[in-house]
Each structure stands twice: as structure tokens, then as C-alpha cells.
Design a protein around this motif. Structure first.
Motif, mmCIF file in Angstrom:
data_model
loop_
_atom_site.group_PDB
_atom_site.id
_atom_site.type_symbol
_atom_site.label_atom_id
_atom_site.label_comp_id
_atom_site.label_asym_id
_atom_site.label_seq_id
_atom_site.Cartn_x
_atom_site.Cartn_y
_atom_site.Cartn_z
ATOM 1 N N VAL A 121 -17.409 -1.323 -9.254
ATOM 2 C CA VAL A 121 -16.376 -0.725 -10.109
ATOM 3 C C VAL A 121 -16.494 -1.318 -11.501
ATOM 4 O O VAL A 121 -17.072 -2.396 -11.694
ATOM 5 C CB VAL A 121 -14.960 -0.968 -9.553
ATOM 6 N N ASN A 122 -15.970 -0.642 -12.476
ATOM 7 C CA ASN A 122 -16.089 -1.089 -13.862
ATOM 8 C C ASN A 122 -15.060 -2.143 -14.254
ATOM 9 O O ASN A 122 -15.233 -2.830 -15.256
ATOM 10 C CB ASN A 122 -15.948 0.108 -14.812
ATOM 11 N N SER A 123 -13.995 -2.255 -13.460
ATOM 12 C CA SER A 123 -12.909 -3.153 -13.839
ATOM 13 C C SER A 123 -12.373 -3.881 -12.615
ATOM 14 O O SER A 123 -11.990 -3.247 -11.623
ATOM 15 C CB SER A 123 -11.784 -2.352 -14.508
ATOM 16 N N GLU A 124 -12.310 -5.199 -12.690
ATOM 17 C CA GLU A 124 -11.732 -5.976 -11.595
ATOM 18 C C GLU A 124 -10.235 -5.736 -11.493
ATOM 19 O O GLU A 124 -9.659 -5.802 -10.410
ATOM 20 C CB GLU A 124 -12.029 -7.465 -11.788
ATOM 21 N N THR A 125 -9.620 -5.449 -12.612
ATOM 22 C CA THR A 125 -8.191 -5.119 -12.593
ATOM 23 C C THR A 125 -7.958 -3.847 -11.785
ATOM 24 O O THR A 125 -7.028 -3.778 -10.967
ATOM 25 C CB THR A 125 -7.662 -4.932 -14.028
ATOM 26 N N ASP A 126 -8.798 -2.844 -12.008
ATOM 27 C CA ASP A 126 -8.691 -1.606 -11.229
ATOM 28 C C ASP A 126 -8.921 -1.884 -9.753
ATOM 29 O O ASP A 126 -8.195 -1.356 -8.898
ATOM 30 C CB ASP A 126 -9.713 -0.579 -11.718
ATOM 31 N N ARG A 127 -9.942 -2.688 -9.431
ATOM 32 C CA ARG A 127 -10.252 -2.967 -8.030
ATOM 33 C C ARG A 127 -9.035 -3.560 -7.310
ATOM 34 O O ARG A 127 -8.665 -3.125 -6.222
ATOM 35 C CB ARG A 127 -11.431 -3.938 -7.922
ATOM 36 N N LYS A 128 -8.412 -4.530 -7.943
ATOM 37 C CA LYS A 128 -7.268 -5.199 -7.313
ATOM 38 C C LYS A 128 -6.057 -4.275 -7.208
ATOM 39 O O LYS A 128 -5.339 -4.292 -6.208
ATOM 40 C CB LYS A 128 -6.923 -6.461 -8.095
ATOM 41 N N ARG A 129 -5.863 -3.479 -8.245
ATOM 42 C CA ARG A 129 -4.728 -2.546 -8.197
ATOM 43 C C ARG A 129 -4.950 -1.475 -7.134
ATOM 44 O O ARG A 129 -4.039 -1.154 -6.370
ATOM 45 C CB ARG A 129 -4.514 -1.902 -9.567
ATOM 46 N N TRP A 130 -6.154 -0.930 -7.070
ATOM 47 C CA TRP A 130 -6.456 0.097 -6.067
ATOM 48 C C TRP A 130 -6.271 -0.448 -4.651
ATOM 49 O O TRP A 130 -5.746 0.237 -3.781
ATOM 50 C CB TRP A 130 -7.890 0.589 -6.234
ATOM 51 N N LYS A 131 -6.726 -1.668 -4.426
ATOM 52 C CA LYS A 131 -6.600 -2.254 -3.091
ATOM 53 C C LYS A 131 -5.127 -2.436 -2.726
ATOM 54 O O LYS A 131 -4.717 -2.153 -1.597
ATOM 55 C CB LYS A 131 -7.334 -3.593 -3.033
ATOM 56 N N ALA A 132 -4.334 -2.904 -3.679
ATOM 57 C CA ALA A 132 -2.892 -3.045 -3.430
ATOM 58 C C ALA A 132 -2.254 -1.691 -3.143
ATOM 59 O O ALA A 132 -1.396 -1.569 -2.260
ATOM 60 C CB ALA A 132 -2.225 -3.712 -4.637
ATOM 61 N N GLU A 133 -2.677 -0.673 -3.889
ATOM 62 C CA GLU A 133 -2.142 0.670 -3.657
ATOM 63 C C GLU A 133 -2.519 1.173 -2.267
ATOM 64 O O GLU A 133 -1.704 1.841 -1.602
ATOM 65 C CB GLU A 133 -2.661 1.629 -4.726
ATOM 66 N N ALA A 134 -3.729 0.865 -1.808
ATOM 67 C CA ALA A 134 -4.163 1.303 -0.476
ATOM 68 C C ALA A 134 -3.316 0.633 0.607
ATOM 69 O O ALA A 134 -2.904 1.282 1.575
ATOM 70 C CB ALA A 134 -5.638 0.988 -0.275
ATOM 71 N N HIS A 135 -3.057 -0.658 0.455
ATOM 72 C CA HIS A 135 -2.183 -1.352 1.410
ATOM 73 C C HIS A 135 -0.789 -0.720 1.416
ATOM 74 O O HIS A 135 -0.190 -0.509 2.482
ATOM 75 C CB HIS A 135 -2.074 -2.835 1.044
ATOM 76 N N LEU A 136 -0.289 -0.415 0.242
ATOM 77 C CA LEU A 136 1.067 0.126 0.145
ATOM 78 C C LEU A 136 1.135 1.559 0.657
ATOM 79 O O LEU A 136 2.115 1.948 1.319
ATOM 80 C CB LEU A 136 1.537 0.042 -1.305
ATOM 81 N N LEU A 137 0.119 2.367 0.376
ATOM 82 C CA LEU A 137 0.091 3.723 0.919
ATOM 83 C C LEU A 137 0.021 3.694 2.444
ATOM 84 O O LEU A 137 0.677 4.490 3.124
ATOM 85 C CB LEU A 137 -1.094 4.499 0.348
ATOM 86 N N ARG A 138 -0.759 2.764 2.990
ATOM 87 C CA ARG A 138 -0.813 2.647 4.449
ATOM 88 C C ARG A 138 0.554 2.284 5.008
ATOM 89 O O ARG A 138 0.989 2.818 6.040
ATOM 90 C CB ARG A 138 -1.866 1.603 4.852
ATOM 91 N N ALA A 139 1.261 1.389 4.329
ATOM 92 C CA ALA A 139 2.614 1.038 4.748
ATOM 93 C C ALA A 139 3.526 2.257 4.702
ATOM 94 O O ALA A 139 4.359 2.471 5.601
ATOM 95 C CB ALA A 139 3.169 -0.071 3.847
#
Length: 260
Positions: free
Chosen positions: A74-92
């Protein structure tokens, strides 16, 4: 409002009597059967219906994403971390919706399972265990600094935030508090503690009740009069529910957590 919420004590559909063919009207009027029931046999248009299949697909997609995002380019580590958090939250979110619809007969999917896997060893968790898993995903999102508390960019209006995590977390533990869901075990004290902390966190990050009429020229008008005086509470209620969601750092509506 014509979503599933109107089939419970949370809301009432004002079209139920005038439009008896609508989903809610059919439930209220007893026009439903096991062969064709408006709670399960409804149109998939506009995001309605087929909840079991759609939410399970969402859960698996999130699990696949969580498993692979750390090694992705990915081009941005900030994006990577935000996307991963969003995936956890969407799963919840998907799990908490399925929990409301179908109860605790849901396996916990930390890792994506292949379609040809041996499912015979999958265990059914307790209601409380499933709630703990949902809260765990919420806590991952809350611990991610790259995930914002609010959306201030119109282009990101459908993205989820830490405030959604607090809402889901406090909601599911409240459902789990009753001994009726836990073979007599009582979790009311934990539910109180979690909800108290979630409320404090939301307030600390700019959330508060919508408590002021901001457009008096529109809402403190003749239509809000009851007798000789203006009904300010009615005007406030009307304004809140008829204004669109705002996305800015100076938004008027600081109550809404997620709007669709």
C-alpha cells in the motif's frame, strides 16, 4: 422508517395503516405466514433482505482482509492501519446484526474458512462469548489512532469511525447483560461500566445531544404552534430528523453517530 427496527418496540411505522401492503403493515395486521414472511422474504433492493447470506459474506471478506492487509503493498501506512481498523469494526457490525436477527447460533470466525473446509469441528459459542468477540473487534478499532472519531470530509461520509465502535460495544453488552441470555449469569454491572465509559469517550470527543433549534426561521414557524405558543421541543425534534448529516469540524449535529 421502514427498516427492521419498526418490527420491534424501538419504533413504529406511520404508514402501517395507510399502506397495509408494506412490510411493517403486514406484520402489524397479521398478514404473514411461515411460507412468506416480511421479516425474511423481503426485497434485497436498497440493502434490505437476505441478511444471513449478505452479512456472512461481509464477515468472511473482513476476515480475509484482516489476514492479508499487513503483507499487502500500500502507498500509506496510515491507510493500512485505518483500513484494518475499519475491517475489524465492520466485522463487529455484521456480527452484531446477525446476533440480533438469529441469536447466538453463530460460529466465531477469526480466520477465513475455505468453502471446502471441514465444518464439523466448528463450535457454537455462548451468547456472552460472541458478544466478547464483537467487543474485541471494537476495541481493536478504538485502539487505532489512525481511525477518526468523526467524519469531516463529505467524500468519506459512509466510512465508519471510533464512535461507531463505542455504539456497537455498548449495545451488545447491554443485550448480553440479561440472565436470560446467559443461563442465569448476570452481566448488568459490566454493561453499566462499559456504557458509562463509552458515553464519557463520546462526550470527550465532541458528541452531545442535539439540544438547540438552529434554523428558527424554518422550524419555529406556524407549523410548530400549539395554541398561542411555539412548541420548541417539537420544533427541535422536527429539525433534527429532517436535516441531512453534516461533515465538518464545525458541524451543528453532534449527536448522530452514523447516518445512511
Amino acid at each position: 422508517m421502514r427498516g427492521p427496527v419498526v418490527w420491534s418496540d424501538e419504533a413504529w411505522d406511520t404508514d402501517a395503516e395507510s399502506e397495509p401492503t408494506l412490510m411493517s403493515g403486514r406484520v402489524y395486521n397479521g398478514d404473514a405466514s411461515a411460507a412468506f414472511h416480511p421479516m425474511t422474504n423481503i426485497s434485497a433492493d436498497a440493502g434490505n433482505g437476505d441478511y444471513w447470506n449478505r452479512y456472512w459474506a461481509g464477515i468472511r471478506n473482513c476476515s480475509v482482509f484482516i489476514k492479508n492487509i499487513d503483507a499487502a503493498t500500500v502507498n500509506s501506512e496510515t491507510d493500512r492501519k485505518r483500513w484494518k481498523a475499519e475491517a475489524h469494526l465492520l466485522r463487529a457490525y455484521y456480527y452484531h446484526e446477525l446476533l440480533k436477527w438469529f441469536g447466538s447460533a453463530l460460529p466465531i470466525m477469526r480466520e477465513p474458512m475455505e468453502f471446502d473446509a471441514d465444518f464439523s469441528g466448528v463450535e457454537k459459542p455462548t451468547y456472552y462469548d460472541l458478544v466478547k468477540f464483537i467487543m474485541e473487534d471494537c476495541d481493536v478499532a478504538l485502539a487505532t489512532s489512525e481511525l477518526p472519531w468523526t467524519i469531516t470530509d463529505q467524500g468519506e461520509q459512509h466510512r465508519i469511525t471510533k464512535s461507531v465502535a463505542e455504539a456497537i460495544k455498548s449495545k451488545v453488552i447491554l443485550y448480553a447483560a440479561s440472565p436470560q441470555n446467559n443461563a442465569g449469569q448476570n452481566y448488568w454491572e459490566q454493561a453499566y461500566t462499559v456504557n458509562k465509559q463509552s458515553l464519557a469517550n463520546l462526550r470527550a470527543n465532541g458528541y452531545e445531544l442535539y439540544n438547540k433549534v438552529n434554523y428558527p426561521q424554518t422550524y419555529l414557524s406556524a407549523t410548530a404552534f400549539i395554541g398561542p405558543t411555539v412548541n420548541e421541543k417539537a420544533s427541535l425534534y422536527n429539525e433534527y430528523f429532517t436535516q441531512g448529516m453534516q461533515f465538518s469540524g464545525t458541524r451543528i449535529d453532534k449527536e448522530t453517530i452514523l447516518a445512511k
